[in-house]
Design a protein around this motif. Structure first.
Motif, short mmCIF file in Angstrom:
data_model
loop_
_atom_site.label_atom_id
_atom_site.label_comp_id
_atom_site.label_asym_id
_atom_site.label_seq_id
_atom_site.Cartn_x
_atom_site.Cartn_y
_atom_site.Cartn_z
N VAL A 179 -34.60 95.49 50.76
CA VAL A 179 -35.42 96.69 50.68
C VAL A 179 -34.97 97.75 51.67
O VAL A 179 -34.69 97.45 52.84
CB VAL A 179 -36.90 96.37 50.95
CG1 VAL A 179 -37.77 97.58 50.63
CG2 VAL A 179 -37.36 95.17 50.13
N GLY A 180 -34.89 98.98 51.21
CA GLY A 180 -34.60 100.10 52.09
C GLY A 180 -35.73 101.12 52.04
O GLY A 180 -36.37 101.28 51.01
N LEU A 181 -35.96 101.77 53.18
CA LEU A 181 -36.95 102.84 53.24
C LEU A 181 -36.17 104.15 53.30
O LEU A 181 -35.22 104.29 54.07
CB LEU A 181 -37.81 102.67 54.50
CG LEU A 181 -38.88 103.72 54.78
CD1 LEU A 181 -40.00 103.64 53.75
CD2 LEU A 181 -39.45 103.54 56.18
N ALA A 186 -43.26 116.37 58.47
CA ALA A 186 -44.59 115.86 58.80
C ALA A 186 -44.51 114.41 59.26
O ALA A 186 -45.48 113.87 59.78
CB ALA A 186 -45.51 115.98 57.59
N VAL A 187 -43.37 113.78 59.04
CA VAL A 187 -43.22 112.38 59.42
C VAL A 187 -42.07 112.25 60.42
O VAL A 187 -40.91 112.48 60.07
CB VAL A 187 -42.92 111.50 58.19
CG1 VAL A 187 -42.88 110.02 58.58
CG2 VAL A 187 -43.93 111.74 57.07
N PRO A 188 -42.38 111.92 61.68
CA PRO A 188 -41.32 111.80 62.69
C PRO A 188 -40.37 110.65 62.35
O PRO A 188 -40.80 109.58 61.93
CB PRO A 188 -42.08 111.48 63.98
CG PRO A 188 -43.52 111.71 63.69
CD PRO A 188 -43.71 111.60 62.23
N THR A 189 -39.08 110.91 62.56
CA THR A 189 -38.07 109.90 62.25
C THR A 189 -38.34 108.59 62.99
O THR A 189 -38.22 107.50 62.41
CB THR A 189 -36.67 110.43 62.66
OG1 THR A 189 -36.52 111.72 62.11
CG2 THR A 189 -35.58 109.51 62.15
N GLU A 190 -38.71 108.71 64.28
CA GLU A 190 -38.91 107.51 65.08
C GLU A 190 -39.99 106.61 64.50
O GLU A 190 -39.88 105.39 64.51
CB GLU A 190 -39.27 107.88 66.53
CG GLU A 190 -38.07 108.37 67.35
CD GLU A 190 -36.88 107.41 67.29
OE1 GLU A 190 -37.09 106.20 67.46
OE2 GLU A 190 -35.75 107.88 67.02
N GLU A 191 -41.04 107.24 64.01
CA GLU A 191 -42.16 106.47 63.46
C GLU A 191 -41.70 105.63 62.26
O GLU A 191 -42.00 104.45 62.15
CB GLU A 191 -43.27 107.42 63.05
CG GLU A 191 -44.59 106.71 62.80
CD GLU A 191 -45.68 107.67 62.34
OE1 GLU A 191 -45.67 108.83 62.79
OE2 GLU A 191 -46.52 107.22 61.52
N SER A 192 -40.94 106.26 61.38
CA SER A 192 -40.46 105.55 60.19
C SER A 192 -39.49 104.45 60.59
O SER A 192 -39.47 103.38 60.00
CB SER A 192 -39.75 106.50 59.25
OG SER A 192 -40.44 107.70 59.17
N LYS A 193 -38.67 104.76 61.59
CA LYS A 193 -37.69 103.80 62.06
C LYS A 193 -38.40 102.53 62.54
O LYS A 193 -38.02 101.41 62.20
CB LYS A 193 -36.89 104.42 63.20
CG LYS A 193 -35.43 103.97 63.24
CD LYS A 193 -34.68 104.63 64.38
CE LYS A 193 -33.68 105.65 63.89
NZ LYS A 193 -33.04 106.40 64.98
N THR A 194 -39.46 102.73 63.31
CA THR A 194 -40.24 101.60 63.83
C THR A 194 -40.84 100.81 62.67
O THR A 194 -40.78 99.58 62.63
CB THR A 194 -41.37 102.10 64.75
OG1 THR A 194 -40.80 103.04 65.66
CG2 THR A 194 -42.00 100.96 65.50
N PHE A 195 -41.43 101.55 61.75
CA PHE A 195 -42.04 100.90 60.59
C PHE A 195 -41.01 100.06 59.83
O PHE A 195 -41.25 98.92 59.45
CB PHE A 195 -42.65 101.96 59.66
CG PHE A 195 -43.18 101.42 58.36
CD1 PHE A 195 -44.39 100.72 58.32
CD2 PHE A 195 -42.48 101.59 57.17
CE1 PHE A 195 -44.87 100.22 57.12
CE2 PHE A 195 -42.96 101.08 55.96
CZ PHE A 195 -44.16 100.40 55.94
N ALA A 196 -39.82 100.64 59.68
CA ALA A 196 -38.76 99.94 58.96
C ALA A 196 -38.34 98.69 59.72
O ALA A 196 -38.17 97.62 59.12
CB ALA A 196 -37.57 100.87 58.75
N GLN A 197 -38.20 98.81 61.04
CA GLN A 197 -37.80 97.65 61.84
C GLN A 197 -38.83 96.54 61.75
O GLN A 197 -38.51 95.38 61.52
CB GLN A 197 -37.61 98.05 63.30
CG GLN A 197 -36.20 98.55 63.59
CD GLN A 197 -36.10 99.32 64.89
OE1 GLN A 197 -37.08 99.46 65.62
NE2 GLN A 197 -34.92 99.85 65.17
N GLU A 198 -40.08 96.92 61.89
CA GLU A 198 -41.16 95.92 61.83
C GLU A 198 -41.15 95.16 60.53
O GLU A 198 -41.52 93.99 60.46
CB GLU A 198 -42.52 96.60 62.02
CG GLU A 198 -42.84 96.93 63.46
CD GLU A 198 -44.01 97.89 63.57
OE1 GLU A 198 -44.59 98.26 62.52
OE2 GLU A 198 -44.34 98.28 64.72
N ASN A 199 -40.77 95.84 59.48
CA ASN A 199 -40.81 95.20 58.16
C ASN A 199 -39.44 94.79 57.64
O ASN A 199 -39.30 94.46 56.47
CB ASN A 199 -41.50 96.14 57.16
CG ASN A 199 -42.97 96.30 57.45
OD1 ASN A 199 -43.76 95.42 57.14
ND2 ASN A 199 -43.33 97.39 58.09
#
Lengths: 492, 223
Positions: free
Chosen positions: B121-123, B135-148
């Motif tokens: 899976v890729g985000l 509206a969505v900070p890159t870092e936030e998505s990066k963290t979400f992606a790492q967690e999952n």
């Protein structure tokens, strides 16, 4: 209303000044609009947030301008009489022009015959447009199947679908709905989804295109918005379902807004019941009916579907309980991923426009079973193409080996096994054929004359009554299977 | 024309599905990757559409078949077969629209429920050209992606930025999974059946459910 009743067949609709000369304040990219703004046709203002946003969106706006320029090329020759771009991904302009020269003669011939037919039935034309049609007979049905003259379509569809009865029973309702919309009756979710789809309905049609140098929206876009929003309030169990934008978009090219609204009510309520509701169960039921029809009328395709259930794609004994023979009604075969949208959009965007319009002529005259006939006709026509697809051939050879009781030590079998693709791959390739084939059906008569109007073709056995019974049957089977599979679902 | 290519000039075929809210740019990612095309106002997708592109990894020709579907919630009801046989998935959101990012959680659980457990899976944060409207900070998505444990890329289907990269990364990951799976099973033959199932199998799709997984998946997918 774009197609005026006085328009002659050849008179291109493009560009229609009425479509582009209107101004409204609404910017498609501006999320801070109010419902009131949406409905305020007279507002000419351009608020500051729009201006700001314009600057930000430079790249996108430029891209849009570029797209528009390339679309128009200041040449109405690039567009058909409804404003659609002749050229498509699957059809070149040369192909289109070549076909149209021929087909246009056909439509002119048909119109003459219609005029004689109406004269014989003592029906007068008003502004070259009949307001009523003769009583339903086989002869009339044949005329409809051969195509209604383009400039008569709006009235004819309205007449055959019984639009006037709907309207007469609901005088003032549409106006009231519009005013409800102005007062905020549309749900936020529906409104957002509708707004997003307005310009994604017919980007290849000049009337639906917003010129990059204008602030105003095309009149037809505003009508489309009003009809879809009014409908979302009128039928809350449906609200807005993607694909209704295509239905209304096409209707609006042929009739005025209020009529388009009532036609949508008829399509969603009478022809395709339950299809657009929030669980789309009606769409699943119709796909089940289609699969039953395939089983009955298209044995080659059926045998492919059936084998996919025998080869691990399905599990015949796991979920189905007492009705295991009908698992395919519940776990619908992969090809329904394609065909479901054929029904939901009533073939808009599935086949080229003239073919779509011919299908719509019959849809409003013959009702929904005609959609099943068309779907089966398309599958029938594409059948040879996909049965020839290499993997399918190999797969069939392979199937005969396995089911014939051959074993792994058989060297021929081993060789085949190394070569063939999995069932899933065969599925995918078939799907690819089914997806692309209809997009090349430029000439309506390729399907109408070769399949749908043939006298001795098995598909003629499909009647509205049969489809209605099929729908009842499939709905029950699906309910039953769902009930019996529920405990197992909980297990996980 | 790649979408017309029914040929057999490939060693592996990967089915990859695109999911995400309506309007995030799934169809344009598909057309950018497979046809190098972009449409400012593309049609809303209803039903399912797909196209293919063939890439080469380790001297192997890999045909990626990318599937695209309607983003509107209710369409989940008619697309249960959408996930069948998928070995990869891209969850797409629009970096200028936070709700489309928030819904990624929902899309991820949909995927976990309906697709094979091994699906890669890729985000994707699409529309990166709309930097001013982010509206969505890159870092936030990066963290979400790492967690999952998701791959993560920000792309722009409009200016092509990172589009190939995002798909190639995913395809590479699938390829690694497939190769590893084959080795784990001690099956090093080129025609090996990566999932160890006895189902008819060519040298192609791996990660397809084993008979056991199949049963489980069927139970879930029913209607």
């Amino acid at each position: 209303m774009i197609m005026s009743s006085t328009m002659s067949t050849e008179a291109a609709l493009v560009p229609n000044e009425n479509v582009f000369d209107t101004v409204s304040s609404f910017n498609e990219d501006d999320a801070n609009y109010s419902v009131l703004d949406l409905y305020d046709d007279d507002d000419e203002g351009d608020d500051s947030s729009t201006v700001e946003r314009k600057e930000i969106l430079t790249t996108r706006e430029l891209e849009k301008a570029k797209a528009f320029t390339s679309l128009i090329m200041a040449d109405p020759e690039n567009f058909d009489r409804y404003g659609f771009s002749k050229k498509g991904y699957f059809i070149s302009q040369e192909e289109y022009d070549k076909w149209w020269t021929e087909y246009n003669r056909y439509t002119e011939r048909r119109k003459k015959k219609w005029e004689n037919f109406l004269l014989k039935n003592k029906i007068e034309l008003h502004n070259d447009n009949p307001l009523v049609y003769p009583a339903r007979t086989d002869e009339l049905s044949k005329f409809v199947r051969k195509g209604i003259p383009a400039e008569w379509r709006g009235n004819a569809w309205w007449y055959f679908a019984g639009g006037q009865r709907q309207l007469d029973a609901n005088v003032g309702v549409y106006d009231r709905l519009k005013s409800d919309c102005r007062e905020g009756a549309v749900s936020g979710k529906d409104m957002e989804a509708i707004e997003r789809d307005l310009y994604r309905t017919f980007p290849d049609n000049i009337h639906f295109h917003k010129e990059s140098f204008q602030n105003g929206e095309p009149a037809i876009i505003r009508s489309l918005r009003r009809v879809l929003m009014a409908f979302s309030v009128y039928d809350k169990t449906i609200g807005y379902c993607q694909s209704m934008n295509f239905l209304v978009g096409l209707l609006l090219l042929f009739m005025e807004e209020e009529k388009a609204f009532w036609m949508l009510v008829i399509i969603t309520g009478k022809y395709l019941p339950g299809v657009y509701e929030s669980d789309l169960e009606g769409a699943n039921v119709d796909q089940g009916v289609l699969v039953l029809c395939i089983k009955e009328y298209l044995p080659e395709i059926w045998s492919h579907i059936e084998s996919s259930y025998m080869n691990g794609n399905g599990s015949t004994d796991q979920i189905s309980g007492p009705t295991s023979g009908e698992e395919y009604l519940c776990r619908l075969p992969t090809l329904t991923l394609c065909t479901a949208s054929w029904f939901m959009s009533c073939f808009v965007g599935v086949v080229p426009i003239e073919t779509t319009l011919r299908i719509w002529d019959c849809l409003f005259y013959e009702e929904s079973h005609f959609l099943f006939k068309v779907a089966l006709g398309i599958l029938k026509l594409s059948e040879s193409e996909f049965l020839e697809s290499k993997s399918q051939k190999l797969f069939r050879q392979y199937s005969s080996y396995t089911f014939g009781g051959s074993n792994d030590s058989d060297s021929t079998f081993k060789r085949l096994k190394n070569k063939i693709k999995t069932q899933e791959e065969a599925d995918m390739e078939i799907l690819q054929v089914i997806q692309n084939f209809p997009k090349r059906l430029l000439n309506p008569n390729d399907i109408f004359e070769k399949v749908l109007m043939k006298k001795k073709v098995a598909l003629n056995g499909i009647t509205q009554e049969k489809i209605d019974r099929g729908r009842e049957y499939v709905a029950m089977a699906r309910n039953r299977q769902r009930a019996s599979s529920r405990p197992k679902e909980r297990r996980k | 024309m790649s979408s017309e290519d029914y040929g057999y000039d490939y060693d592996l075929l990967f089915k990859i599905v695109l999911i995400g809210d309506s309007g995030v740019g799934k169809s344009n990612l598909l057309s950018r990757f497979t046809k190098n095309e972009f449409n400012m106002d593309s049609k809303s997708t209803i039903g399912v559409e797909f196209a293919t592109r063939t890439l080469e990894i380790d001297g192997k020709r890999i045909k990626a078949q990318i599937w695209d579907t309607a983003g509107q919630e209710r369409y989940r009801a008619i697309t249960s077969a959408y996930y069948r046989g998928a070995v990869g998935a891209l969850i797409v959101y629009d970096i200028s629209k936070s709700s489309s990012y928030e819904n990624c959680n929902h899309w991820l659980s949909e995927l976990r429920e309906k697709a094979d457990d091994n699906v890669a899976v890729g985000l994707i944060g699409n529309k990166s050209d709309l930097a001013h409207l982010r509206a969505v900070p890159t870092e936030e998505s990066k963290t979400f992606a790492q967690e999952n444990q998701l791959l993560f890329t920000e792309t722009s289907a409009l200016n092509s930025e990172n589009v190939d990269k995002a798909f190639e990364e995913l395809i590479n990951t699938i390829y690694q999974k497939v190769s590893k799976h084959q080795m784990d099973l001690g099956d090093s033959s080129a025609n090996g059946n990566a999932n160890g199932a006895s189902a008819p199998n060519g040298p192609t799709i791996s990660l397809t459910p084993t008979p056991n997984e199949n049963k489980k998946a069927n139970g879930n997918n029913c209607c």
